[in-house]
Scaffold this active site. Structure first.
Site, mmCIF file in Angstrom:
data_model
loop_
_atom_site.group_PDB
_atom_site.id
_atom_site.type_symbol
_atom_site.label_atom_id
_atom_site.label_comp_id
_atom_site.label_asym_id
_atom_site.label_seq_id
_atom_site.Cartn_x
_atom_site.Cartn_y
_atom_site.Cartn_z
ATOM 1 N N ARG A 7 -11.043 -41.027 16.948
ATOM 2 C CA ARG A 7 -12.445 -40.951 16.510
ATOM 3 C C ARG A 7 -12.841 -42.251 15.827
ATOM 4 N NH1 ARG A 7 -12.608 -36.814 12.652
ATOM 5 N NH2 ARG A 7 -10.387 -36.508 12.879
ATOM 6 N N HIS A 27 -6.658 -30.039 10.014
ATOM 7 C CA HIS A 27 -7.113 -31.229 10.743
ATOM 8 C C HIS A 27 -7.947 -30.765 11.931
ATOM 9 C CE1 HIS A 27 -7.091 -35.008 12.883
ATOM 10 N NE2 HIS A 27 -6.377 -35.586 11.945
#
Ligand SMILES: Cc1cc2nc3c(=O)[nH]c(=O)nc-3n(C[C@H](O)[C@H](O)[C@H](O)COP(=O)(O)OP(=O)(O)OC[C@H]3O[C@@H](n4cnc5c(N)ncnc54)[C@H](O)[C@@H]3O)c2cc1C
Length: 470
Positions: A283, A260
């Site tokens: 995000r 990740h």
């Protein structure tokens, strides 16, 4: 009565989904977990769970379809060589029912829907608290524990309909004539007390993203990743794989490990082997990624593998920056990260620039280019595929954290069919009678790359399938 019980190994979301489904069908359940508390990695999940054609999407007027859109996005992310249509169909076609089960049978709020990396449509559902893994898993846990308590009170002396035993590590699957007929487990951290239990077995032991021992699964299949930290709890050591391969189960894709892009670097302990995850929802809300020079280098809502690869080429430290609008959308997350000292809040761009030693003009240039005509990171090239509109100005406050790639999820695991039956390693790959698996322990559902929100979904969907099959 004991022989009729189904033994569920692991009390994360997959095991809890299986156990609750079995009880809905009137079956008897023994749930074993090696840790003193249930929940596994499932309680940590911070971005949400995917669903296509859900009630929440309809209310928000999000036009999604599981077949043309959710299936297609999952297939594209898995990659043509490793995508397995039957498993992707099981995952995506059961997603709306999984979300409805969580909301209707357990009262979980999943009304917030966002669009995360690799999805062409908003379909990752979460509650308003900012801790969807906890909201979902604790609701299933509460119901199961209440039933277990009631069953224990009602059936003194007899086998209760549901029994939960914690600090019980399953160490062996019992096999008779090629079928799995039970387990052996060790109580209280291995003081030598081995107990056996008979019944069909559902393995829900999670993945191996924390199996960093010298002879562990990461060392065998992705040794270069041992240098990275992990977001996983220390239970994620691939136990289910070892238990099942000892009775001839097959495995697939064990080298497919998801890194990740956004693990938090804690300024007080930058080398910590276990790191908090900066949720992808940050995000999704419009957070930016800036390199050491204050410049963007990737479309932030690209798939995880794409963002990680770009970060590995960028000059670090890489910072995740949220403007006021983005931070407001994920306020609960930001408040928590600030309270943990993982994120810093600045009054404006000038304060941020001064603190990190980047010219403020560069930061303001980056902000002005975000989403503007000619922004090279606005689209993945599929036409209307633009980034989240979150304006960045010279005056708005900023939330900022240093982030680094972390081992997060293991796509590989036991080979299963769409009915959650574990398949043998023999060339004919027949189901092993009496053995089922669900959640991160299974392999092949996500191919090369798991989409955000698809693991909680995998846990619920395959947990329900396994609980419905036994
Ligand atoms: C920080 C973080 C954030 C995440 N955010 C998201 C997200 O927003 N959306 C999403 O879809 N996914 C997310 N994921 C991934 C997702 O949480 C996990 O993949 C998923 O919860 C796995 O569920 P599970 O039930 O298969 O395993 P787990 O929840 O890990 O549970 C496994 C259980 O099995 C038990 N166990 C293991 N071995 C044994 C044994 N030998 N005997 C008895 N018990 C055993 C463990 O103690 C544990 O309780 C996140 C993961 C992390 C770490």
């Amino acid at each position: 009565m004991t022989s009729q019980r189904t033994i569920v190994v692991g009390g994360g979301l997959a095991g809890l989904s299986a156990a609750n489904t079995l009880l809905e069908r009137g079956k008897f359940v023994l749930l074993l977990d090696k840790k003193p508390s249930l929940g596994g990695n499932s309680v940590k999940a911070s971005s949400g769970i995917n669903g296509a054609e859900t009630e929440a999407q309809r209310e928000l007027k999000i036009d999604d379809t599981y077949i043309s859109s959710s299936y297609a996005d999952t297939f594209a992310s898995a990659g043509p060589d490793l995508a397995r249509p039957a498993l992707i169909t099981a995952l995506t076609s059961n997603s709306a029912a999984a979300i409805a089960w969580l909301t209707d049978s357990f009262g979980v709020d999943l009304s917030v829907v966002s669009r995360l990396g690799g999805h062409t449509i908003p379909r990752t559902h979460r509650d308003k608290s900012g801790a969807p893994g906890w909201a979902i898993t604790s609701a299933l846990m509460k119901k199961l524990m209440a039933l277990a308590d009631a069953a224990a009170a009602e059936t003194a002396g007899e086998s209760p309909r549901v029994e939960i035993i914690k600090s019980a590590r399953v160490v062996r699957l019992l096999e008779e004539g090629g079928a799995v007929v039970g387990v052996e487990y060790e109580l209280s951290g291995g003081v030598g007390d081995i107990v056996s239990a008979r019944g069909n077995v559902i393995l829900a032991t999670g993945g191996y993203a924390a199996d960093s021992s010298p002879a562990g699964l990461l060392a065998q299949h992705r040794p270069e990743l041992l240098a990275l930290s992990t977001t996983n709890g220390d239970h994620a050591t691939g136990d289910g794989l070892r238990l099942a391969t000892a009775v001839s189960a097959g495995t697939c894709d064990l080298d497919q490990v998801q890194v990740h892009p956004t693990g938090f670097v804690d300024p007080t302990n930058p080398d910590a082997k276990t790191k908090f995850l900066a949720a992808e929802a940050l995000r999704g809300a419009g957070g930016l990624l800036l390199d050491a020079h204050g410049k963007r280098f990737v479309r932030e809502v690209e798939r995880r593998d794409v963002v990680t690869a770009a970060m590995q080429k960028a000059e670090g430290p890489v910072r995740l920056v949220l403007g006021a609008k983005a931070a407001a959308e994920v306020k609960k997350h930001c408040d928590f990260y600030v309270s943990k000292g993982l994120m810093k809040q600045y009054a404006d761009a000038a304060a941020f620039a001064e603190d990190v030693g980047i010219p403020v003009e560069t930061i303001l240039d980056t902000f002005a280019g975000y989403g503007a005509v000619g922004d090279p990171f606005a689209s993945s090239g599929s036409g209307n595929d633009t980034i989240a509109p979150a304006p960045y100005t010279s005056t708005g406050s900023l939330h900022v954290a240093i982030i680094t790639p972390v081992v997060h999820y293991t796509m590989g695991g036991l080979t299963v069919d769409a009915s959650a039956r574990v398949l043998s390693s023999n060339p004919n790959q027949l189901p092993i009678p009496g053995l089922y698996a669900a959640g991160e322990v299974i392999g092949g559902v996500h191919g090369r790359n798991r989409l955000a929100g698809s693991s909680l979904l995998e846990a619920v969907v395959f947990g329900r399938i396994a609980g419905g099959e036994v």
